[in-house]
Design an enzyme around this catalytic site. Structure first.
Site, PDB file in Angstrom:
ATOM      1  CG  HIS A 199      -0.166   0.329   2.503  1.00 58.99           C
ATOM      2  ND1 HIS A 199       0.553  -0.635   3.157  1.00 58.99           N
ATOM      3  CD2 HIS A 199       0.013   1.474   3.209  1.00 58.99           C
ATOM      4  CE1 HIS A 199       1.127  -0.095   4.231  1.00 58.99           C
ATOM      5  NE2 HIS A 199       0.821   1.173   4.280  1.00 58.99           N
TER       6      HIS A 199
HETATM    7  C1  UD1 Z   1      -1.813   5.747   5.651  1.00 61.31           C
HETATM    8  C2  UD1 Z   1      -0.494   6.320   6.155  1.00 61.31           C
HETATM    9  C3  UD1 Z   1       0.584   5.245   6.021  1.00 61.31           C
HETATM   10  C4  UD1 Z   1       0.178   3.965   6.726  1.00 61.31           C
HETATM   11  C5  UD1 Z   1      -1.182   3.513   6.211  1.00 61.31           C
HETATM   12  C6  UD1 Z   1      -1.660   2.326   6.996  1.00 61.31           C
HETATM   13  C7  UD1 Z   1      -0.016   8.711   5.854  1.00 61.31           C
HETATM   14  C8  UD1 Z   1       0.717   9.711   5.044  1.00 61.31           C
HETATM   15  N1  UD1 Z   1      -0.062   7.469   5.345  1.00 61.31           N
HETATM   16  O1  UD1 Z   1      -1.650   5.455   4.267  1.00 61.31           O
HETATM   17  O2  UD1 Z   1       1.770   5.730   6.631  1.00 61.31           O
HETATM   18  O3  UD1 Z   1       1.136   2.993   6.474  1.00 61.31           O
HETATM   19  O4  UD1 Z   1      -2.139   4.583   6.383  1.00 61.31           O
HETATM   20  O5  UD1 Z   1      -2.576   1.554   6.281  1.00 61.31           O
HETATM   21  O6  UD1 Z   1      -0.533   9.042   6.895  1.00 61.31           O
HETATM   22  N2  UD1 Z   1      -9.123   4.617   1.890  1.00 61.31           N
HETATM   23  C9  UD1 Z   1     -10.353   4.018   2.006  1.00 61.31           C
HETATM   24  N3  UD1 Z   1     -10.791   3.702   3.259  1.00 61.31           N
HETATM   25  C10 UD1 Z   1     -10.092   3.974   4.372  1.00 61.31           C
HETATM   26  C11 UD1 Z   1      -8.858   4.579   4.240  1.00 61.31           C
HETATM   27  C12 UD1 Z   1      -8.367   4.905   2.994  1.00 61.31           C
HETATM   28  O7  UD1 Z   1     -11.036   3.753   1.025  1.00 61.31           O
HETATM   29  O8  UD1 Z   1     -10.562   3.641   5.472  1.00 61.31           O
HETATM   30  C13 UD1 Z   1      -8.594   4.911   0.537  1.00 61.31           C
HETATM   31  C14 UD1 Z   1      -8.933   6.305   0.037  1.00 61.31           C
HETATM   32  O9  UD1 Z   1      -9.129   6.221  -1.352  1.00 61.31           O
HETATM   33  C15 UD1 Z   1      -7.674   7.102   0.315  1.00 61.31           C
HETATM   34  C16 UD1 Z   1      -6.578   6.054   0.156  1.00 61.31           C
HETATM   35  O10 UD1 Z   1      -7.162   4.835   0.587  1.00 61.31           O
HETATM   36  O11 UD1 Z   1      -7.508   8.186  -0.545  1.00 61.31           O
HETATM   37  C17 UD1 Z   1      -5.336   6.351   0.975  1.00 61.31           C
HETATM   38  O12 UD1 Z   1      -5.643   6.574   2.370  1.00 61.31           O
HETATM   39  P1  UD1 Z   1      -4.671   7.473   3.293  1.00 61.31           P
HETATM   40  O13 UD1 Z   1      -5.101   7.399   4.712  1.00 61.31           O
HETATM   41  O14 UD1 Z   1      -4.482   8.825   2.704  1.00 61.31           O
HETATM   42  O15 UD1 Z   1      -3.291   6.775   3.125  1.00 61.31           O
HETATM   43  P2  UD1 Z   1      -2.891   5.266   3.314  1.00 61.31           P
HETATM   44  O16 UD1 Z   1      -2.346   4.762   2.029  1.00 61.31           O
HETATM   45  O17 UD1 Z   1      -3.991   4.519   3.973  1.00 61.31           O
HETATM   46  N1  UDP Z   2      -3.160  -6.080   8.833  1.00 64.22           N
HETATM   47  C1  UDP Z   2      -4.432  -6.593   9.080  1.00 64.22           C
HETATM   48  N2  UDP Z   2      -5.161  -7.046   8.009  1.00 64.22           N
HETATM   49  C2  UDP Z   2      -4.700  -7.005   6.733  1.00 64.22           C
HETATM   50  C3  UDP Z   2      -3.407  -6.477   6.502  1.00 64.22           C
HETATM   51  C4  UDP Z   2      -2.665  -6.014   7.570  1.00 64.22           C
HETATM   52  O1  UDP Z   2      -4.871  -6.660  10.227  1.00 64.22           O
HETATM   53  O2  UDP Z   2      -5.407  -7.436   5.831  1.00 64.22           O
HETATM   54  C5  UDP Z   2      -2.385  -5.559   9.977  1.00 64.22           C
HETATM   55  C6  UDP Z   2      -1.013  -6.166  10.152  1.00 64.22           C
HETATM   56  O3  UDP Z   2      -1.063  -7.311  10.968  1.00 64.22           O
HETATM   57  C7  UDP Z   2      -0.253  -5.034  10.818  1.00 64.22           C
HETATM   58  C8  UDP Z   2      -0.931  -3.780  10.306  1.00 64.22           C
HETATM   59  O4  UDP Z   2      -2.166  -4.196   9.741  1.00 64.22           O
HETATM   60  O5  UDP Z   2      -0.413  -5.061  12.225  1.00 64.22           O
HETATM   61  C9  UDP Z   2      -0.078  -3.100   9.284  1.00 64.22           C
HETATM   62  O6  UDP Z   2      -0.794  -2.037   8.737  1.00 64.22           O
HETATM   63  P1  UDP Z   2      -0.417  -1.361   7.370  1.00 64.22           P
HETATM   64  O7  UDP Z   2       0.370  -2.305   6.552  1.00 64.22           O
HETATM   65  O8  UDP Z   2      -1.680  -0.823   6.806  1.00 64.22           O
HETATM   66  O9  UDP Z   2       0.444  -0.098   7.816  1.00 64.22           O
HETATM   67  P2  UDP Z   2       1.984   0.122   8.147  1.00 64.22           P
HETATM   68  O10 UDP Z   2       2.396  -0.833   9.196  1.00 64.22           O
HETATM   69  O11 UDP Z   2       2.744  -0.012   6.868  1.00 64.22           O
HETATM   70  O12 UDP Z   2       2.018   1.547   8.610  1.00 64.22           O
END
Ligand code: UD1
Ligand code: UDP
Length: 359
Positions: free
Chosen positions: A204
């Site tokens: 992601h």
């Molecule tokens: C964010 C964090 C990243 C973290 C990740 C965990 C920042 C800059 N990024 O990235 O560090 O690793 O969360 O998963 O803070 N969306 C949905 N539903 C949701 C959330 C997001 O549909 O509940 C979609 C939306 O289209 C959105 C995109 O995902 O635009 C990205 O979401 P965003 O929270 O901006 O960044 P992440 O990639 O989730």
């Molecule tokens: N995770 C989860 N379900 C999924 C994928 C990941 O519960 O389908 C959990 C995973 O065990 C870990 C966390 O989500 O604890 C990691 O989150 P993510 O990869 O979104 O963010 P990051 O750690 O890169 O910030």
């Protein structure tokens, strides 16, 4: 009073041991959810599975550009902090929620505790790297997971007395939930998978999935793995990635795409996988703790401890390197050291916070 600020999936998971400890000690605290993540399987599901209390506040900021999301979080957090006047707030990790929450608090002279302080990828193109650096420099209490993280902070001139090496709360979360997961869920059976006879994937990172060429290369690499090993490749897809894959419109037959799993299901899948491919921070740590080889689809990592102990290998976003990395990963014998602590980070952090309240 302690204010716990969180907003995304990994923050809910890694804050859960801290929340449980606050509950166990009957402390006066509140949970402020920014709403950065809001889809059921990225948010609510974790409160339900981990039996966490409902947030006291939800700012519902939703998605947006870096600046607009950050600004919305700051104004929302400011309102709540003015009303609640906590002694200190806690943030965890490196998201926009973390940086905006810490900035709003520090401008109100509310003390900030940063959990998972001191991680550095040394790649400032990542929004997370900017968030980490800024949050560390605004924080009064820096809870570094490892000695290496502490060294990074010292190298930037942060005073040693503000740093406390606690281990990572991810270990607490794994230890607290692995048994529950074994008892409560049977995801391998549900998906018709056999232990050590499938690969698990997550991806992601903005720099990977928002770049069409890189996302294509990653998918090509995963298809290569599926073909060579003739094993299922299970890929629970983050919403950001789902959107991008749909836009690409390329053939992805052969990969088992699913909705994101709850933590109990994911933990079970991770612990039984032949190897895990990921660009996630938390997944690099969890595989290291669980003794499962990991190939990280990035060119750098802020988790060098995993490379040093040999649980993890960097394979970039190149299809050939992904396949070569997996060939190498599957030869790794578990038994490496866990560099992330004993699973008592949550307790240590709360202890420091309680002591800080009386100062
Ligand atoms: C964010 C964090 C990243 C973290 C990740 C965990 C920042 C800059 N990024 O990235 O560090 O690793 O969360 O998963 O803070 N969306 C949905 N539903 C949701 C959330 C997001 O549909 O509940 C979609 C939306 O289209 C959105 C995109 O995902 O635009 C990205 O979401 P965003 O929270 O901006 O960044 P992440 O990639 O989730
Ligand atoms: N995770 C989860 N379900 C999924 C994928 C990941 O519960 O389908 C959990 C995973 O065990 C870990 C966390 O989500 O604890 C990691 O989150 P993510 O990869 O979104 O963010 P990051 O750690 O890169 O910030």
């Amino acid at each position: 009073m302690i204010g716990i600020i969180l907003g995304t999936r990994p923050e809910i998971i890694k804050m859960s041991p801290v929340i449980r400890e606050c509950e166990r000690r009957g402390l006066d605290y509140f949970i402020l959810h920014t709403g950065q993540h809001y889809s059921y399987e990225m948010d609510r599901l974790f409160f339900e599975e981990l039996e966490l209390p409902d947030p006291d506040y939800n700012l519902d900021v939703g998605s947006g550009s870096q600046a607009s999301q950050t600004a919305k979080i700051m104004t929302g957090v400011e309102d709540v902090l003015v009303k609640e006047a906590p002694d200190l707030i806690l943030v965890q990790g490196d998201t926009n929620t973390v940086m905006a929450g810490a900035l709003a608090a520090s401008k109100l002279h509310v003390r900030v505790g940063h959990i998972e302080a001191g991680l550095r990828s040394f790649n400032r193109l990542m929004p997370e790297e900017i968030n980490r650096i800024l949050t560390d420099h605004m924080s009064d209490y820096l809870f570094a997971p490892t000695e290496n993280a502490r060294k990074n902070l010292l190298a930037e001139g942060i005073a040693d007395r503000r740093i406390c090496v606690t281990g990572n709360t991810v270990v607490d979360a794994v230890y607290q939930n692995l048994d529950i997961s074994r008892k409560k869920v049977s995801v391998l059976k549900d998906l018709d998978l056999k232990s050590r006879e499938y690969f698990l994937v997550t991806a992601h990172r903005q720099e990977n999935v928002d770049n069409r060429a890189r996302l294509k290369e990653i998918l090509r690499g995963l298809l290569g793995v599926q073909k060579e090993f003739a094993l299922p490749v299970v890929f629970p897809v983050h919403p950001r990635t789902e959107k991008r894959i749909k836009e690409l419109g390329i053939g992805i037959d052969g990969l088992n795409f699913t909705k994101p799993f709850g933590f109990l299901e994911f933990l079970q899948l991770e612990s039984q996988a032949k190897a895990v491919l990921t660009d996630s921070g938390g997944v690099q740590e969890e595989t290291c703790v669980l003794g499962v080889p990991c190939a990280t689809m990035r060119y750098d990592t802020e988790r060098p401890e995993t490379l040093n102990v040999g649980s993890n290998v960097l394979v970039g976003a190149d299809s050939r390197k992904i396949l070569e990395g997996v060939r190498f990963a599957v030869t790794r014998k578990p038994g490496w050291e866990n560099p992330y602590g004993d699973g008592i980070a949550g307790k240590m952090i709360v202890m420091v916070c309680v002591a800080a309240q009386s100062q």
